[in-house]
Design an enzyme around this catalytic site. Structure first.
Site, PDB file in Angstrom:
ATOM      1  N   ILE A 139       0.352  -0.913  -0.298  1.00  0.00           N
ATOM      2  CA  ILE A 139       0.298  -0.090  -0.208  1.00  0.00           C
ATOM      3  C   ILE A 139       0.898   1.634  -0.053  1.00  0.00           C
ATOM      4  CG2 ILE A 139      -1.664   1.379   1.182  1.00  0.00           C
ATOM      5  CD1 ILE A 139      -2.788  -0.924   0.131  1.00  0.00           C
ATOM      6  N   ASP A 171      19.882  -0.425   0.548  1.00  0.00           N
ATOM      7  CA  ASP A 171      18.849  -0.793   1.456  1.00  0.00           C
ATOM      8  C   ASP A 171      17.834   0.040  -0.097  1.00  0.00           C
ATOM      9  OD1 ASP A 171      16.099  -1.021   3.429  1.00  0.00           O
ATOM     10  OD2 ASP A 171      16.210   0.884   2.238  1.00  0.00           O
ATOM     11  N   CYS A 290      -9.471  -2.560   3.155  1.00  0.00           N
ATOM     12  CA  CYS A 290      -9.635  -3.311   1.487  1.00  0.00           C
ATOM     13  C   CYS A 290     -11.050  -3.137   1.155  1.00  0.00           C
ATOM     14  CB  CYS A 290      -8.907  -3.731   0.360  1.00  0.00           C
ATOM     15  SG  CYS A 290      -8.984  -5.119   1.686  1.00  0.00           S
ATOM     16  N   THR A 291     -11.934  -4.398   2.084  1.00  0.00           N
ATOM     17  CA  THR A 291     -12.993  -4.536   1.374  1.00  0.00           C
ATOM     18  C   THR A 291     -13.864  -3.694   2.316  1.00  0.00           C
ATOM     19  OG1 THR A 291     -11.752  -7.156   1.951  1.00  0.00           O
ATOM     20  CG2 THR A 291     -14.862  -6.705   2.741  1.00  0.00           C
ATOM     21  N   HIS A 317     -10.891 -13.706  -1.166  1.00  0.00           N
ATOM     22  CA  HIS A 317      -9.456 -12.771  -1.101  1.00  0.00           C
ATOM     23  C   HIS A 317      -8.417 -12.965  -1.672  1.00  0.00           C
ATOM     24  CE1 HIS A 317      -6.575  -9.533   0.045  1.00  0.00           C
ATOM     25  NE2 HIS A 317      -8.189  -8.341   0.530  1.00  0.00           N
ATOM     26  N   ASN A 321       1.135 -10.609   2.513  1.00  0.00           N
ATOM     27  CA  ASN A 321       1.520 -11.087   2.339  1.00  0.00           C
ATOM     28  C   ASN A 321       2.313 -10.917   3.861  1.00  0.00           C
ATOM     29  OD1 ASN A 321       5.155 -10.290   2.086  1.00  0.00           O
ATOM     30  ND2 ASN A 321       4.935  -8.952   3.195  1.00  0.00           N
ATOM     31  N   THR A 348     -12.646 -12.142   8.539  1.00  0.00           N
ATOM     32  CA  THR A 348     -12.509 -11.631   7.954  1.00  0.00           C
ATOM     33  C   THR A 348     -13.385 -10.294   9.223  1.00  0.00           C
ATOM     34  OG1 THR A 348     -13.203  -9.694   6.679  1.00  0.00           O
ATOM     35  CG2 THR A 348     -14.526 -11.958   6.596  1.00  0.00           C
TER      36      THR A 348
END
Length: 490
Positions: A139, A171, A290-291, A317, A321, A348
Protein backbone atom coordinates in the site's frame (compact mmCIF):
# COMPACT_ATOMS: atom_id res chain seq x y z
CA UNK A 1 -13.43 -5.84 -46.48
CA UNK A 2 -12.62 -3.92 -49.64
CA UNK A 3 -9.32 -2.03 -49.85
CA UNK A 4 -11.16 1.31 -50.05
CA UNK A 5 -13.21 0.51 -46.95
CA UNK A 6 -10.10 -0.57 -45.07
CA UNK A 7 -8.35 2.69 -46.04
CA UNK A 8 -11.34 4.74 -44.92
CA UNK A 9 -11.35 3.07 -41.49
CA UNK A 10 -7.61 3.58 -41.19
CA UNK A 11 -7.86 7.25 -42.17
CA UNK A 12 -10.65 7.79 -39.61
CA UNK A 13 -8.48 6.22 -36.89
CA UNK A 14 -5.47 8.37 -37.80
CA UNK A 15 -7.64 11.49 -37.62
CA UNK A 16 -8.82 10.49 -34.15
CA UNK A 17 -5.22 9.89 -33.07
CA UNK A 18 -4.14 13.30 -34.34
CA UNK A 19 -7.00 15.01 -32.53
CA UNK A 20 -6.30 13.11 -29.32
CA UNK A 21 -2.64 14.11 -29.53
CA UNK A 22 -3.66 17.76 -29.81
CA UNK A 23 -5.70 17.44 -26.59
CA UNK A 24 -2.80 16.16 -24.48
CA UNK A 25 -1.00 19.55 -24.16
CA UNK A 26 -4.31 21.19 -23.14
CA UNK A 27 -4.91 18.53 -20.49
CA UNK A 28 -1.33 18.90 -19.21
CA UNK A 29 -1.34 22.71 -19.05
CA UNK A 30 -4.68 22.82 -17.23
CA UNK A 31 -3.26 20.45 -14.64
CA UNK A 32 0.23 21.88 -14.21
CA UNK A 33 -0.63 25.59 -14.47
CA UNK A 34 -4.07 25.68 -12.84
CA UNK A 35 -4.49 22.48 -10.82
CA UNK A 36 -7.43 21.37 -12.97
CA UNK A 37 -7.88 17.60 -13.01
CA UNK A 38 -9.86 16.64 -16.13
CA UNK A 39 -11.82 13.43 -16.53
CA UNK A 40 -14.45 11.75 -18.69
CA UNK A 41 -17.21 10.41 -16.48
CA UNK A 42 -14.77 10.02 -13.61
CA UNK A 43 -11.89 8.50 -15.61
CA UNK A 44 -8.87 10.79 -15.50
CA UNK A 45 -7.22 12.11 -18.64
CA UNK A 46 -3.96 13.21 -17.02
CA UNK A 47 -0.82 11.44 -18.28
CA UNK A 48 -2.70 9.37 -20.87
CA UNK A 49 -1.35 8.65 -24.33
CA UNK A 50 -3.33 9.52 -27.45
CA UNK A 51 -4.73 5.99 -27.62
CA UNK A 52 -5.50 6.18 -23.90
CA UNK A 53 -7.55 9.34 -24.43
CA UNK A 54 -9.46 7.62 -27.24
CA UNK A 55 -10.04 4.53 -25.10
CA UNK A 56 -11.55 6.60 -22.28
CA UNK A 57 -13.99 8.19 -24.72
CA UNK A 58 -14.92 4.83 -26.23
CA UNK A 59 -15.37 3.18 -22.82
CA UNK A 60 -17.83 5.90 -21.79
CA UNK A 61 -20.05 4.96 -24.73
CA UNK A 62 -19.81 1.26 -23.88
CA UNK A 63 -21.05 2.00 -20.36
CA UNK A 64 -24.22 3.58 -21.68
CA UNK A 65 -23.30 7.27 -21.73
CA UNK A 66 -24.31 9.52 -24.58
CA UNK A 67 -21.54 9.55 -27.20
CA UNK A 68 -18.78 12.02 -26.44
CA UNK A 69 -16.61 12.89 -29.41
CA UNK A 70 -13.03 14.07 -29.21
CA UNK A 71 -14.15 17.26 -30.93
CA UNK A 72 -16.65 17.97 -28.14
CA UNK A 73 -13.90 17.43 -25.59
CA UNK A 74 -11.64 19.79 -27.52
CA UNK A 75 -14.25 22.57 -27.35
CA UNK A 76 -14.53 22.21 -23.57
CA UNK A 77 -10.77 21.95 -22.99
CA UNK A 78 -9.97 25.02 -25.10
CA UNK A 79 -12.65 27.02 -23.29
CA UNK A 80 -11.24 25.97 -19.92
CA UNK A 81 -7.72 26.92 -21.04
CA UNK A 82 -8.98 30.41 -21.91
CA UNK A 83 -10.98 30.78 -18.69
CA UNK A 84 -8.03 29.61 -16.52
CA UNK A 85 -10.15 28.38 -13.58
CA UNK A 86 -9.06 27.79 -10.00
CA UNK A 87 -8.02 24.25 -8.99
CA UNK A 88 -10.90 21.87 -9.61
CA UNK A 89 -11.87 18.36 -10.63
CA UNK A 90 -13.67 18.87 -13.92
CA UNK A 91 -15.68 16.24 -15.78
CA UNK A 92 -15.49 17.48 -19.35
CA UNK A 93 -18.04 14.90 -20.54
CA UNK A 94 -20.71 16.36 -18.28
CA UNK A 95 -19.78 19.88 -19.37
CA UNK A 96 -20.02 18.81 -23.02
CA UNK A 97 -23.43 17.27 -22.36
CA UNK A 98 -24.69 20.48 -20.77
CA UNK A 99 -23.45 22.42 -23.79
CA UNK A 100 -25.31 20.07 -26.14
CA UNK A 101 -28.48 20.50 -24.12
CA UNK A 102 -28.11 24.29 -24.18
CA UNK A 103 -28.07 24.35 -27.99
CA UNK A 104 -25.79 25.70 -30.70
CA UNK A 105 -26.52 29.35 -29.94
CA UNK A 106 -24.98 29.22 -26.48
CA UNK A 107 -21.73 31.09 -25.77
CA UNK A 108 -19.41 28.25 -24.77
CA UNK A 109 -17.14 30.21 -22.44
CA UNK A 110 -19.97 32.01 -20.66
CA UNK A 111 -21.88 28.76 -20.26
CA UNK A 112 -18.87 27.03 -18.68
CA UNK A 113 -18.09 30.09 -16.52
CA UNK A 114 -21.63 29.87 -15.11
CA UNK A 115 -21.21 26.18 -14.26
CA UNK A 116 -17.81 26.87 -12.68
CA UNK A 117 -19.49 29.30 -10.30
CA UNK A 118 -22.18 26.81 -9.18
CA UNK A 119 -20.38 24.12 -7.12
CA UNK A 120 -21.56 23.76 -3.54
CA UNK A 121 -18.28 22.24 -2.34
CA UNK A 122 -15.99 25.10 -1.29
CA UNK A 123 -12.70 25.44 -3.08
CA UNK A 124 -9.71 24.49 -1.00
CA UNK A 125 -7.66 27.19 0.63
CA UNK A 126 -5.21 24.78 2.24
CA UNK A 127 -2.49 25.12 -0.37
CA UNK A 128 -0.27 22.07 0.08
CA UNK A 129 0.26 19.55 2.87
CA UNK A 130 3.38 17.50 3.61
CA UNK A 131 2.75 13.74 3.62
CA UNK A 132 4.99 11.10 5.20
CA UNK A 133 4.53 7.39 4.45
CA UNK A 134 5.44 5.33 7.51
CA UNK A 135 6.07 1.93 5.96
CA UNK A 136 6.73 1.23 2.29
CA UNK A 137 5.07 -2.09 1.50
CA UNK A 138 2.32 -2.84 -1.03
CA UNK A 139 0.00 0.00 0.00
CA UNK A 140 2.80 2.43 0.80
CA UNK A 141 4.35 2.11 -2.65
CA UNK A 142 1.00 2.45 -4.43
CA UNK A 143 0.22 5.54 -2.36
CA UNK A 144 3.59 6.90 -3.44
CA UNK A 145 2.77 6.26 -7.10
CA UNK A 146 -0.58 8.04 -6.81
CA UNK A 147 0.81 11.01 -4.88
CA UNK A 148 3.73 11.42 -7.29
CA UNK A 149 1.33 11.23 -10.21
CA UNK A 150 -0.71 14.06 -8.70
CA UNK A 151 2.26 16.25 -7.83
CA UNK A 152 2.60 17.95 -11.21
CA UNK A 153 0.89 21.18 -10.19
CA UNK A 154 2.57 21.60 -6.79
CA UNK A 155 -0.86 21.83 -5.17
CA UNK A 156 -2.50 19.63 -2.55
CA UNK A 157 -0.73 16.61 -1.07
CA UNK A 158 3.08 16.62 -1.28
CA UNK A 159 4.92 13.37 -0.62
CA UNK A 160 7.98 14.43 1.36
CA UNK A 161 9.34 11.31 3.05
CA UNK A 162 9.05 7.60 3.73
CA UNK A 163 10.08 5.97 7.00
CA UNK A 164 11.40 2.40 7.01
CA UNK A 165 13.72 0.14 8.96
CA UNK A 166 17.03 -0.38 7.15
CA UNK A 167 16.97 -3.83 5.60
CA UNK A 168 20.41 -4.11 4.02
CA UNK A 169 23.45 -2.11 2.96
CA UNK A 170 21.89 -1.44 -0.45
CA UNK A 171 18.51 -0.65 1.10
CA UNK A 172 17.98 2.61 -0.82
CA UNK A 173 18.58 0.98 -4.21
CA UNK A 174 16.17 -1.83 -3.34
CA UNK A 175 13.46 0.65 -2.28
CA UNK A 176 13.91 2.52 -5.55
CA UNK A 177 13.67 -0.69 -7.56
CA UNK A 178 10.49 -1.78 -5.78
CA UNK A 179 8.92 1.60 -6.53
CA UNK A 180 9.98 1.44 -10.17
CA UNK A 181 8.95 -2.18 -10.81
CA UNK A 182 5.82 -3.97 -9.68
CA UNK A 183 4.88 -7.52 -10.66
CA UNK A 184 1.15 -6.75 -10.42
CA UNK A 185 0.78 -3.09 -11.38
CA UNK A 186 3.59 -2.86 -13.90
CA UNK A 187 6.42 -0.34 -14.25
CA UNK A 188 6.29 3.09 -12.67
CA UNK A 189 5.16 5.73 -15.15
CA UNK A 190 8.38 7.73 -15.28
CA UNK A 191 11.85 7.63 -13.78
CA UNK A 192 13.13 6.72 -10.33
CA UNK A 193 16.69 7.61 -9.37
CA UNK A 194 18.69 7.62 -6.14
CA UNK A 195 20.63 10.35 -4.34
CA UNK A 196 22.58 7.99 -2.13
CA UNK A 197 24.58 10.71 -0.37
CA UNK A 198 21.38 12.21 1.07
CA UNK A 199 19.18 9.10 1.34
CA UNK A 200 16.74 10.50 -1.21
CA UNK A 201 14.61 8.87 -3.91
CA UNK A 202 13.82 11.08 -6.90
CA UNK A 203 10.67 10.09 -8.78
CA UNK A 204 9.57 12.27 -11.69
CA UNK A 205 11.25 15.24 -10.06
CA UNK A 206 9.74 14.62 -6.62
CA UNK A 207 12.44 14.33 -3.94
CA UNK A 208 11.43 11.80 -1.29
CA UNK A 209 13.50 11.70 1.86
CA UNK A 210 14.11 8.17 3.14
CA UNK A 211 14.30 8.16 6.93
CA UNK A 212 15.54 5.05 8.70
CA UNK A 213 13.86 4.52 12.07
CA UNK A 214 11.93 1.92 14.04
CA UNK A 215 10.54 4.41 16.56
CA UNK A 216 7.56 6.53 15.41
CA UNK A 217 8.09 8.91 18.34
CA UNK A 218 11.77 9.68 17.79
CA UNK A 219 11.95 11.53 14.48
CA UNK A 220 12.52 15.25 13.94
CA UNK A 221 10.82 15.79 10.59
CA UNK A 222 11.54 19.52 10.68
CA UNK A 223 15.22 18.67 10.22
CA UNK A 224 14.22 17.63 6.70
CA UNK A 225 12.10 20.72 6.10
CA UNK A 226 8.85 18.85 6.82
CA UNK A 227 6.23 20.67 8.89
CA UNK A 228 2.70 19.89 10.10
CA UNK A 229 2.88 16.59 8.26
CA UNK A 230 0.17 14.01 7.84
CA UNK A 231 1.74 10.64 8.61
CA UNK A 232 0.20 7.63 6.86
CA UNK A 233 0.94 4.51 8.87
CA UNK A 234 1.04 1.55 6.47
CA UNK A 235 2.65 -0.92 8.83
CA UNK A 236 -0.47 -2.13 10.66
CA UNK A 237 1.77 -2.53 13.71
CA UNK A 238 -0.36 -0.17 15.81
CA UNK A 239 -4.13 -0.06 15.40
CA UNK A 240 -5.25 1.70 18.55
CA UNK A 241 -5.12 5.32 19.61
CA UNK A 242 -2.38 4.74 22.17
CA UNK A 243 0.02 3.14 19.71
CA UNK A 244 -0.67 5.51 16.82
CA UNK A 245 -0.40 8.58 19.05
CA UNK A 246 3.33 7.88 19.27
CA UNK A 247 3.62 9.47 15.82
CA UNK A 248 2.35 12.73 17.29
CA UNK A 249 5.35 12.82 19.65
CA UNK A 250 7.68 13.32 16.68
CA UNK A 251 8.50 16.92 15.79
CA UNK A 252 6.69 18.15 12.68
CA UNK A 253 3.66 15.81 12.76
CA UNK A 254 0.12 17.17 12.85
CA UNK A 255 -2.13 14.19 12.09
CA UNK A 256 -2.06 10.43 11.49
CA UNK A 257 -4.01 8.13 9.16
CA UNK A 258 -3.93 4.34 9.57
CA UNK A 259 -4.34 2.22 6.42
CA UNK A 260 -6.01 -0.64 8.28
CA UNK A 261 -9.09 -1.07 10.46
CA UNK A 262 -8.70 0.97 13.62
CA UNK A 263 -9.80 -0.12 17.07
CA UNK A 264 -12.46 1.84 18.93
CA UNK A 265 -12.70 4.75 19.63
CA UNK A 266 -10.88 5.60 16.37
CA UNK A 267 -13.12 6.71 13.52
CA UNK A 268 -13.00 4.27 10.59
CA UNK A 269 -13.50 6.40 7.48
CA UNK A 270 -14.82 5.13 4.16
CA UNK A 271 -14.64 7.96 1.66
CA UNK A 272 -18.03 8.70 0.14
CA UNK A 273 -19.82 7.30 3.19
CA UNK A 274 -18.74 9.05 6.38
CA UNK A 275 -15.81 11.28 5.41
CA UNK A 276 -18.07 14.25 6.18
CA UNK A 277 -17.67 13.36 9.89
CA UNK A 278 -13.96 14.28 9.83
CA UNK A 279 -13.23 17.38 11.90
CA UNK A 280 -10.06 19.42 12.46
CA UNK A 281 -9.94 17.94 15.96
CA UNK A 282 -9.53 14.38 14.61
CA UNK A 283 -5.80 13.90 14.85
CA UNK A 284 -5.80 10.11 14.37
CA UNK A 285 -8.09 8.34 11.91
CA UNK A 286 -8.39 4.96 10.19
CA UNK A 287 -9.15 4.38 6.50
CA UNK A 288 -10.77 1.01 7.39
CA UNK A 289 -9.97 -2.05 5.23
CA UNK A 290 -9.99 -2.69 1.50
CA UNK A 291 -13.05 -4.93 1.80
CA UNK A 292 -14.96 -2.47 3.96
CA UNK A 293 -14.25 0.24 1.38
CA UNK A 294 -15.41 -2.04 -1.43
CA UNK A 295 -18.73 -3.17 0.01
CA UNK A 296 -19.95 -0.24 2.13
CA UNK A 297 -20.80 2.10 -0.78
CA UNK A 298 -22.75 -0.67 -2.58
CA UNK A 299 -24.55 -1.58 0.65
CA UNK A 300 -25.45 2.04 1.24
CA UNK A 301 -26.88 2.39 -2.25
CA UNK A 302 -28.93 -0.81 -1.91
CA UNK A 303 -30.13 0.00 1.61
CA UNK A 304 -31.31 3.47 0.66
CA UNK A 305 -33.17 2.24 -2.42
CA UNK A 306 -34.55 -1.15 -1.35
CA UNK A 307 -33.79 -1.61 2.37
CA UNK A 308 -31.44 -4.27 3.78
CA UNK A 309 -33.02 -6.45 6.47
CA UNK A 310 -29.99 -8.70 6.92
CA UNK A 311 -27.15 -10.19 4.91
CA UNK A 312 -23.95 -12.21 4.69
CA UNK A 313 -20.72 -11.07 3.06
CA UNK A 314 -18.35 -13.68 1.66
CA UNK A 315 -15.05 -12.35 0.37
CA UNK A 316 -12.88 -14.27 -2.07
CA UNK A 317 -9.66 -12.45 -1.27
CA UNK A 318 -6.21 -12.53 -2.87
CA UNK A 319 -3.45 -13.79 -0.63
CA UNK A 320 -1.50 -11.22 1.35
CA UNK A 321 2.00 -10.86 2.72
CA UNK A 322 1.06 -12.17 6.16
CA UNK A 323 0.55 -15.69 4.72
CA UNK A 324 3.28 -18.24 4.10
CA UNK A 325 4.50 -19.12 0.61
CA UNK A 326 5.10 -22.71 1.76
CA UNK A 327 3.69 -24.61 4.71
CA UNK A 328 5.23 -23.32 7.92
CA UNK A 329 4.32 -22.23 11.42
CA UNK A 330 1.93 -19.25 11.62
CA UNK A 331 0.26 -17.89 14.72
CA UNK A 332 -3.00 -17.54 12.78
CA UNK A 333 -5.31 -20.46 12.06
CA UNK A 334 -4.79 -21.98 8.58
CA UNK A 335 -2.61 -19.08 7.38
CA UNK A 336 0.50 -21.17 7.85
CA UNK A 337 -0.44 -23.31 4.86
CA UNK A 338 0.92 -22.34 1.44
CA UNK A 339 -0.87 -19.27 0.10
CA UNK A 340 0.02 -20.06 -3.52
CA UNK A 341 -1.26 -23.64 -3.43
CA UNK A 342 -4.42 -23.44 -1.33
CA UNK A 343 -7.73 -21.77 -0.78
CA UNK A 344 -7.69 -20.80 2.89
CA UNK A 345 -10.77 -20.12 5.00
CA UNK A 346 -10.09 -17.25 7.36
CA UNK A 347 -11.87 -14.65 9.41
CA UNK A 348 -12.79 -11.13 8.32
CA UNK A 349 -14.09 -8.25 10.33
CA UNK A 350 -15.28 -6.37 7.26
CA UNK A 351 -18.99 -7.10 7.75
CA UNK A 352 -18.98 -5.79 11.32
CA UNK A 353 -16.73 -2.91 10.29
CA UNK A 354 -19.36 -1.71 7.82
CA UNK A 355 -21.46 -0.54 10.77
CA UNK A 356 -18.66 1.76 11.94
CA UNK A 357 -19.05 3.76 8.73
CA UNK A 358 -22.73 3.00 8.10
CA UNK A 359 -24.56 2.63 11.46
CA UNK A 360 -27.87 1.84 9.72
CA UNK A 361 -26.54 -1.67 9.04
CA UNK A 362 -25.34 -2.36 12.61
CA UNK A 363 -26.13 -5.95 13.61
CA UNK A 364 -27.50 -6.87 10.18
CA UNK A 365 -24.42 -8.41 8.54
CA UNK A 366 -22.21 -11.47 9.05
CA UNK A 367 -19.04 -12.21 7.12
CA UNK A 368 -16.31 -14.69 6.31
CA UNK A 369 -13.43 -14.90 3.86
CA UNK A 370 -11.56 -17.32 1.62
CA UNK A 371 -7.98 -16.46 0.65
CA UNK A 372 -7.16 -17.67 -2.87
CA UNK A 373 -3.91 -18.06 -4.87
CA UNK A 374 -4.06 -14.77 -6.79
CA UNK A 375 -1.83 -11.78 -5.98
CA UNK A 376 -4.40 -9.00 -6.37
CA UNK A 377 -8.09 -8.23 -7.04
CA UNK A 378 -10.70 -9.76 -4.76
CA UNK A 379 -14.42 -10.46 -4.96
CA UNK A 380 -17.13 -9.76 -2.39
CA UNK A 381 -20.38 -11.73 -2.61
CA UNK A 382 -23.24 -9.87 -0.90
CA UNK A 383 -26.11 -12.23 -0.02
CA UNK A 384 -28.85 -9.88 1.11
CA UNK A 385 -32.43 -10.10 2.31
CA UNK A 386 -34.26 -6.90 1.40
CA UNK A 387 -37.33 -5.25 2.84
CA UNK A 388 -39.18 -5.37 -0.48
CA UNK A 389 -39.14 -7.53 -3.61
CA UNK A 390 -36.84 -6.55 -6.49
CA UNK A 391 -35.93 -7.75 -9.97
CA UNK A 392 -32.47 -8.15 -11.49
CA UNK A 393 -33.21 -5.50 -14.11
CA UNK A 394 -34.39 -3.02 -11.48
CA UNK A 395 -31.34 -3.47 -9.27
CA UNK A 396 -28.84 -3.41 -12.13
CA UNK A 397 -30.35 -0.32 -13.75
CA UNK A 398 -30.22 1.45 -10.40
CA UNK A 399 -26.60 0.52 -9.65
CA UNK A 400 -25.54 1.44 -13.19
CA UNK A 401 -27.03 4.91 -12.73
CA UNK A 402 -25.46 5.24 -9.28
CA UNK A 403 -22.04 4.45 -10.78
CA UNK A 404 -22.49 7.06 -13.50
CA UNK A 405 -24.24 10.00 -11.92
CA UNK A 406 -24.44 9.87 -8.11
CA UNK A 407 -22.24 11.15 -5.31
CA UNK A 408 -20.87 7.59 -5.05
CA UNK A 409 -19.52 7.50 -8.60
CA UNK A 410 -15.92 7.64 -7.31
CA UNK A 411 -16.59 4.57 -5.18
CA UNK A 412 -18.88 2.36 -7.29
CA UNK A 413 -18.26 1.15 -10.82
CA UNK A 414 -20.47 -1.16 -12.88
CA UNK A 415 -19.60 -3.70 -15.55
CA UNK A 416 -21.74 -5.92 -17.72
CA UNK A 417 -19.56 -8.27 -19.74
CA UNK A 418 -19.57 -12.06 -20.07
CA UNK A 419 -15.77 -12.15 -20.39
CA UNK A 420 -14.38 -10.19 -17.42
CA UNK A 421 -12.17 -11.93 -14.86
CA UNK A 422 -10.22 -10.68 -11.87
CA UNK A 423 -7.13 -9.37 -13.71
CA UNK A 424 -9.34 -7.02 -15.74
CA UNK A 425 -9.76 -4.91 -12.60
CA UNK A 426 -6.09 -4.47 -11.71
CA UNK A 427 -5.51 -0.73 -11.41
CA UNK A 428 -9.16 0.23 -10.93
CA UNK A 429 -9.41 3.43 -8.91
CA UNK A 430 -12.97 2.64 -7.79
CA UNK A 431 -13.54 1.04 -4.39
CA UNK A 432 -15.75 -1.69 -5.88
CA UNK A 433 -17.12 -2.79 -9.26
CA UNK A 434 -20.56 -4.41 -9.47
CA UNK A 435 -20.67 -7.34 -11.92
CA UNK A 436 -24.17 -6.88 -13.34
CA UNK A 437 -24.36 -10.18 -15.21
CA UNK A 438 -23.77 -12.08 -11.96
CA UNK A 439 -26.62 -10.37 -10.07
CA UNK A 440 -29.29 -12.75 -8.74
CA UNK A 441 -32.66 -11.39 -7.59
CA UNK A 442 -35.55 -13.51 -6.34
CA UNK A 443 -38.33 -11.68 -4.51
CA UNK A 444 -36.62 -10.16 -1.44
CA UNK A 445 -33.42 -12.17 -1.90
CA UNK A 446 -30.55 -10.41 -3.67
CA UNK A 447 -27.02 -11.59 -4.41
CA UNK A 448 -24.45 -9.11 -5.74
CA UNK A 449 -20.90 -9.78 -6.89
CA UNK A 450 -18.50 -6.88 -6.30
CA UNK A 451 -14.94 -6.96 -7.67
CA UNK A 452 -12.27 -4.77 -6.08
CA UNK A 453 -8.57 -4.13 -6.53
CA UNK A 454 -7.72 -4.61 -2.89
CA UNK A 455 -4.45 -2.72 -3.45
CA UNK A 456 -4.95 0.11 -5.94
CA UNK A 457 -8.66 0.70 -5.42
CA UNK A 458 -8.10 0.88 -1.68
CA UNK A 459 -5.08 3.16 -2.08
CA UNK A 460 -7.22 5.52 -4.17
CA UNK A 461 -9.75 5.65 -1.34
CA UNK A 462 -6.95 6.39 1.14
CA UNK A 463 -5.79 9.35 -0.96
CA UNK A 464 -9.37 10.68 -1.01
CA UNK A 465 -9.44 10.51 2.78
CA UNK A 466 -6.10 12.34 2.92
CA UNK A 467 -7.54 15.08 0.72
CA UNK A 468 -10.58 15.34 2.97
CA UNK A 469 -8.43 15.51 6.11
CA UNK A 470 -6.27 18.27 4.70
CA UNK A 471 -8.94 20.19 2.79
CA UNK A 472 -7.00 19.77 -0.44
CA UNK A 473 -9.60 17.96 -2.55
CA UNK A 474 -10.33 20.17 -5.57
CA UNK A 475 -13.85 21.46 -6.03
CA UNK A 476 -15.94 19.06 -8.15
CA UNK A 477 -17.44 20.44 -11.38
CA UNK A 478 -20.24 19.82 -12.20
CA UNK A 479 -21.54 19.00 -8.72
CA UNK A 480 -22.40 15.32 -8.33
CA UNK A 481 -26.02 14.38 -7.77
CA UNK A 482 -26.95 13.13 -4.33
CA UNK A 483 -27.86 9.47 -3.93
CA UNK A 484 -31.60 9.04 -4.40
CA UNK A 485 -34.09 6.21 -4.20
CA UNK A 486 -35.37 7.07 -7.66
CA UNK A 487 -33.50 5.61 -10.61
CA UNK A 488 -35.22 8.10 -12.90
CA UNK A 489 -34.00 11.00 -10.77
CA UNK A 490 -30.42 9.82 -11.15
Amino acid sequence: MAASEFAAHRDAWVQREELAESLIPLIGRLYRDHGVVTSVHGHRLINLSATGVIAVHDRARELGHAELTLRQSEVVLRALAEIQPAPASVDIARLALSLAEAGEAVDVREHIRRILSEPTMPASTAGSTDVVLYGFGRIGRLLARILIGQAGNGYGLRLRAIVVRRGSENDLAKRASLLARDSVHGPFAGSVTVDAANDVLIANGTRIQVIYSDDPAGIDYTAYGIHDALVVDNTGRWRDEEGLSRHLLSTGVARVLLTAPGKSPLKNIVHGINDDTITPDDRILSAASCTTNAITPVLKAIDEAFGVARGHVETVHSFTNDQNLTDNFHKGDRRGRSAVLNMVITETGAAKAVAKALPALAGKLTGSSIRVPTPDVSLAILNLTLTRPVTKVEVNDYLRQVSLHSELRQQIDYVESPEVVSTDFVGSHRAGIVDGLATIADDVNLILYVWYDNEFGYSSQVVRVLERMTGTHPVVIPTRAQLTHSVAAL
